[in-house]
Design an enzyme around this catalytic site. Sequence first.
Site, PDB file in Angstrom:
ATOM      1  N   HIS A 107      22.287  33.357  10.930  1.00  0.00           N
ATOM      2  CA  HIS A 107      21.169  32.789  10.124  1.00  0.00           C
ATOM      3  C   HIS A 107      20.922  33.822   9.066  1.00  0.00           C
ATOM      4  O   HIS A 107      19.786  34.529   8.995  1.00  0.00           O
ATOM      5  CB  HIS A 107      19.745  33.212  11.170  1.00  0.00           C
ATOM      6  CG  HIS A 107      19.973  32.103  12.238  1.00  0.00           C
ATOM      7  ND1 HIS A 107      20.551  30.971  12.276  1.00  0.00           N
ATOM      8  CD2 HIS A 107      19.585  32.547  13.723  1.00  0.00           C
ATOM      9  CE1 HIS A 107      20.510  30.213  13.503  1.00  0.00           C
ATOM     10  NE2 HIS A 107      19.725  31.022  14.331  1.00  0.00           N
ATOM     11  N   HIS A 177      13.788  27.163  11.977  1.00  0.00           N
ATOM     12  CA  HIS A 177      13.860  27.635  13.341  1.00  0.00           C
ATOM     13  C   HIS A 177      12.753  27.550  14.444  1.00  0.00           C
ATOM     14  O   HIS A 177      12.374  28.431  14.972  1.00  0.00           O
ATOM     15  CB  HIS A 177      14.572  29.135  13.477  1.00  0.00           C
ATOM     16  CG  HIS A 177      15.544  29.206  14.501  1.00  0.00           C
ATOM     17  ND1 HIS A 177      15.188  29.094  15.996  1.00  0.00           N
ATOM     18  CD2 HIS A 177      16.852  29.789  14.449  1.00  0.00           C
ATOM     19  CE1 HIS A 177      16.055  29.538  16.713  1.00  0.00           C
ATOM     20  NE2 HIS A 177      17.137  29.785  15.814  1.00  0.00           N
ATOM     21  N   GLU A 311      17.237  21.929  15.273  1.00  0.00           N
ATOM     22  CA  GLU A 311      17.647  22.780  13.829  1.00  0.00           C
ATOM     23  C   GLU A 311      18.491  21.789  13.074  1.00  0.00           C
ATOM     24  O   GLU A 311      19.596  21.737  13.186  1.00  0.00           O
ATOM     25  CB  GLU A 311      18.101  24.238  13.885  1.00  0.00           C
ATOM     26  CG  GLU A 311      17.501  24.942  14.570  1.00  0.00           C
ATOM     27  CD  GLU A 311      18.359  26.171  15.385  1.00  0.00           C
ATOM     28  OE1 GLU A 311      18.916  26.917  14.660  1.00  0.00           O
ATOM     29  OE2 GLU A 311      18.359  26.210  16.581  1.00  0.00           O
TER      30      GLU A 311
HETATM   31  C1  BGC Z   1      21.470  29.689  17.821  1.00  0.00           C
HETATM   32  C2  BGC Z   1      21.317  30.534  19.048  1.00  0.00           C
HETATM   33  C3  BGC Z   1      20.850  31.756  18.796  1.00  0.00           C
HETATM   34  C4  BGC Z   1      19.367  31.537  18.197  1.00  0.00           C
HETATM   35  C5  BGC Z   1      18.373  32.578  17.939  1.00  0.00           C
HETATM   36  C6  BGC Z   1      20.026  29.415  17.303  1.00  0.00           C
HETATM   37  O1  BGC Z   1      19.952  28.652  16.249  1.00  0.00           O
HETATM   38  O2  BGC Z   1      22.208  28.566  17.893  1.00  0.00           O
HETATM   39  O3  BGC Z   1      22.693  30.869  19.437  1.00  0.00           O
HETATM   40  O4  BGC Z   1      20.496  32.644  19.653  1.00  0.00           O
HETATM   41  O5  BGC Z   1      19.440  30.645  17.028  1.00  0.00           O
HETATM   42  O6  BGC Z   1      18.864  33.513  17.085  1.00  0.00           O
END
Ligand code: BGC
Length: 346
Positions: A107, A177, A311
């Site tokens: 991210h 998210h 997402e």
């Molecule tokens: C990911 C997860 C992650 C979460 C929070 C999601 O988009 O796929 O693996 O733990 O975000 O960071």
Amino acid sequence: MITITKESFGKLKTGEEVSLFRMTNCCGSYIEVLDYGCTLKSICVPNRLLSPVDVCLSYDSIAEYEEQDGYLGAVVGRHANRIGNGKFELNGKKYSVACNNGPNHLHGGIRGFDKYIWQAHTDETGVSFSRLSPDGEEGYPGNLNVCVRYGWSENNELSIHYTADTDADTVINLTNHCYFNLNGGGTALEHVLWVNSHSFCENDSNCLPTGRVVDTADCPAMDFTLPKSIGRDINMDDINLKNAGGYDHNYILSERGDNFAAAMLTCPQSGIDMTVSTTLPGIQVYSANFLTERRGKNGSCYSERDAVCLETQFFPNGLACGFEPAPVLKKGDSFDETTRYSFSLV
Ligand code: BGC
């Protein structure tokens, strides 16, 4: 008519002021967004008794947003989800980006887009947030101008329009998210999900795509081609679910664009139904497996699987895996993608 108001949401540790924008439609349904992290904080729509329900998880204070590690409602970037070992090759040149999730980049890195205050601009039906991500930020090449516009309609449709341009070829994968709970709280395991997809990206035990694409017909627990509750198969003896501790996979969409539903989520208790459409090629279905005991809005406590994230995105680890389309923005090109979440009653 959409009414847009702005108020203070407190100050960051640095003393910078954070603002909250509320967009209300003629029915009184509204969304709230923060300039910090370009965050979607609330989506308030009626349930079948016509009482308002806030269908996304959030925090009450900016201090909790600063401390969190769950990216609640934030826009994540420059690259959403994982890049293996934080390494990619672009135009024959090797790049390393910050690793903040075991051996991998997640991210956007240590200080991703979710940890900045964006520049806000309001228009008649929405709020746009922009920021310049400088060349070298978290290891990414190119100065990237990003703009994310949140729109809210009279018929309870939220649109998120992502645009960007760059002065050097770069990697880009932007998503939101948001953690959805269409009952306003409690477990999301009874929510019913349908995904317009027949295949997903296999992950390793760190939730990093390996490059292998699996047909959902060969993997019934992972299959959402017919609507089923998130909880129905989540504890099945399936290697994909075991590796991720639940659903945390990129589904390859069979159709994309405004005229196609990418996914539908329904809550039998509240009667609220959400349809997602997107111009993007994939969708991460994440059953909030890592959302462990923490304080949420109005003094509530959030636990794992209390929400579902849908997402929309390019496929994670796409360059290393050779997935197409690649998450690349070339100098002179424009990034232009839209995702819509439309709320109604069953
Ligand atoms: C990911 C997860 C992650 C979460 C929070 C999601 O988009 O796929 O693996 O733990 O975000 O960071």
